[in-house]
Design a protein around this motif. Structure first.
Motif, PDB file in Angstrom:
ATOM      1  N   MET A 110      34.194  48.221  47.871  1.00 43.76           N
ATOM      2  CA  MET A 110      34.761  49.125  46.875  1.00 43.76           C
ATOM      3  C   MET A 110      35.515  48.372  45.776  1.00 43.76           C
ATOM      4  O   MET A 110      35.416  48.727  44.604  1.00 43.76           O
ATOM      5  N   ALA A 111      36.244  47.324  46.117  1.00 49.05           N
ATOM      6  CA  ALA A 111      36.973  46.556  45.102  1.00 49.05           C
ATOM      7  C   ALA A 111      35.995  45.921  44.110  1.00 49.05           C
ATOM      8  O   ALA A 111      36.236  45.918  42.897  1.00 49.05           O
ATOM      9  N   GLU A 112      34.896  45.397  44.614  1.00 50.06           N
ATOM     10  CA  GLU A 112      33.879  44.793  43.746  1.00 50.06           C
ATOM     11  C   GLU A 112      33.207  45.863  42.891  1.00 50.06           C
ATOM     12  O   GLU A 112      32.920  45.642  41.716  1.00 50.06           O
ATOM     13  N   LYS A 113      32.970  47.029  43.462  1.00 45.28           N
ATOM     14  CA  LYS A 113      32.357  48.125  42.713  1.00 45.28           C
ATOM     15  C   LYS A 113      33.252  48.524  41.542  1.00 45.28           C
ATOM     16  O   LYS A 113      32.780  48.652  40.404  1.00 45.28           O
ATOM     17  N   ILE A 114      34.527  48.670  41.783  1.00 42.21           N
ATOM     18  CA  ILE A 114      35.471  49.033  40.720  1.00 42.21           C
ATOM     19  C   ILE A 114      35.508  47.935  39.663  1.00 42.21           C
ATOM     20  O   ILE A 114      35.489  48.207  38.462  1.00 42.21           O
ATOM     21  N   ARG A 115      35.519  46.687  40.078  1.00 45.19           N
ATOM     22  CA  ARG A 115      35.544  45.566  39.134  1.00 45.19           C
ATOM     23  C   ARG A 115      34.313  45.587  38.230  1.00 45.19           C
ATOM     24  O   ARG A 115      34.414  45.409  37.012  1.00 45.19           O
ATOM     25  N   LEU A 116      33.141  45.820  38.822  1.00 49.58           N
ATOM     26  CA  LEU A 116      31.907  45.784  38.040  1.00 49.58           C
ATOM     27  C   LEU A 116      31.727  47.032  37.173  1.00 49.58           C
ATOM     28  O   LEU A 116      31.020  46.993  36.165  1.00 49.58           O
ATOM     29  N   GLN A 117      32.357  48.139  37.551  1.00 52.82           N
ATOM     30  CA  GLN A 117      32.245  49.357  36.743  1.00 52.82           C
ATOM     31  C   GLN A 117      33.256  49.385  35.604  1.00 52.82           C
ATOM     32  O   GLN A 117      33.118  50.172  34.683  1.00 52.82           O
ATOM     33  N   THR A 118      34.250  48.532  35.657  1.00 55.76           N
ATOM     34  CA  THR A 118      35.324  48.547  34.670  1.00 55.76           C
ATOM     35  C   THR A 118      35.068  47.488  33.614  1.00 55.76           C
ATOM     36  O   THR A 118      34.933  46.309  33.919  1.00 55.76           O
TER      37      THR A 118
END
Length: 142
Positions: A110-118
Motif C-alpha cells: 500500500m505504501a508503494e501504491k500511494i507513492r506511485l499514484q502521487t
C-alpha cells in the motif's frame, strides 16, 4: 469516467490522466470505437488513432520533459484498444525496468501504491497543463 480526468477528446480516442502520477503526465489513450486489436481497425482509423497517440505523447514530452516515453498497448486485462503512455524520468529508481514490475509490486504494498499514484503536482494542474498544450498542437479543421 470523471470529466476532470479527461485530458482531451480526439475524433478517434479519449485521453485520460493515468493513475500512476509518479510517472508525471502518465496518460491512457482509449479508442472511441471498440476493437481488441490494432489490425481490427480500418487503415484510416488506425492511422488516425496512432496519430492521436503521437500528439498526446508530444504534449507530455513538451510539458514535462521526461528522459524517455514508454508506450504500451496490451489489452490482457481490459480487452479494448488503449495505449498507456508512461513518461520516464532520470530520478526513476527503476529506469531500466518495465513500469509494470513497479505497478505489480504496488498492488501488494500500500505504501508503494500511494507513492506511485502521487505526483509532485496535483492531478487537476497536470490535466490543465496538458489541455493547454494540446490546444496548440491539434491541427485546426480546414
Amino acid at each position: 469516467m470523471a470529466t476532470e480526468e479527461v485530458v482531451w477528446t480526439f475524433p478517434h480516442s479519449v485521453a485520460l490522466l493515468g493513475s500512476w502520477q509518479f510517472y508525471h503526465g502518465c496518460c491512457i489513450l482509449v479508442a472511441r470505437r471498440h476493437a481488441t486489436e490494432l489490425n481490427h481497425l480500418e487503415d484510416a482509423e488506425r492511422r488516425a488513432f496512432l496519430d492521436e497517440m503521437c500528439i498526446l505523447a508530444r504534449a507530455i514530452e513538451v510539458c514535462f520533459q521526461p528522459r524517455k516515453l514508454n508506450y504500451e498497448l496490451l489489452g490482457n486485462q481490459v480487452p479494448h484498444l488503449h495505449w498507456h503512455v508512461f513518461p520516464r524520468y532520470a530520478n526513476d529508481p527503476r529506469i531500466l525496468q518495465p513500469v509494470w514490475l513497479a505497478l505489480d509490486h504496488a498492488e501488494r504494498d500500500m505504501a508503494e501504491k500511494i507513492r506511485l499514484q502521487t505526483g509532485f503536482t496535483d492531478r487537476a494542474a497536470t490535466v490543465r497543463v496538458l489541455r493547454d498544450k494540446l490546444a496548440t498542437l491539434i491541427p485546426s479543421p480546414s
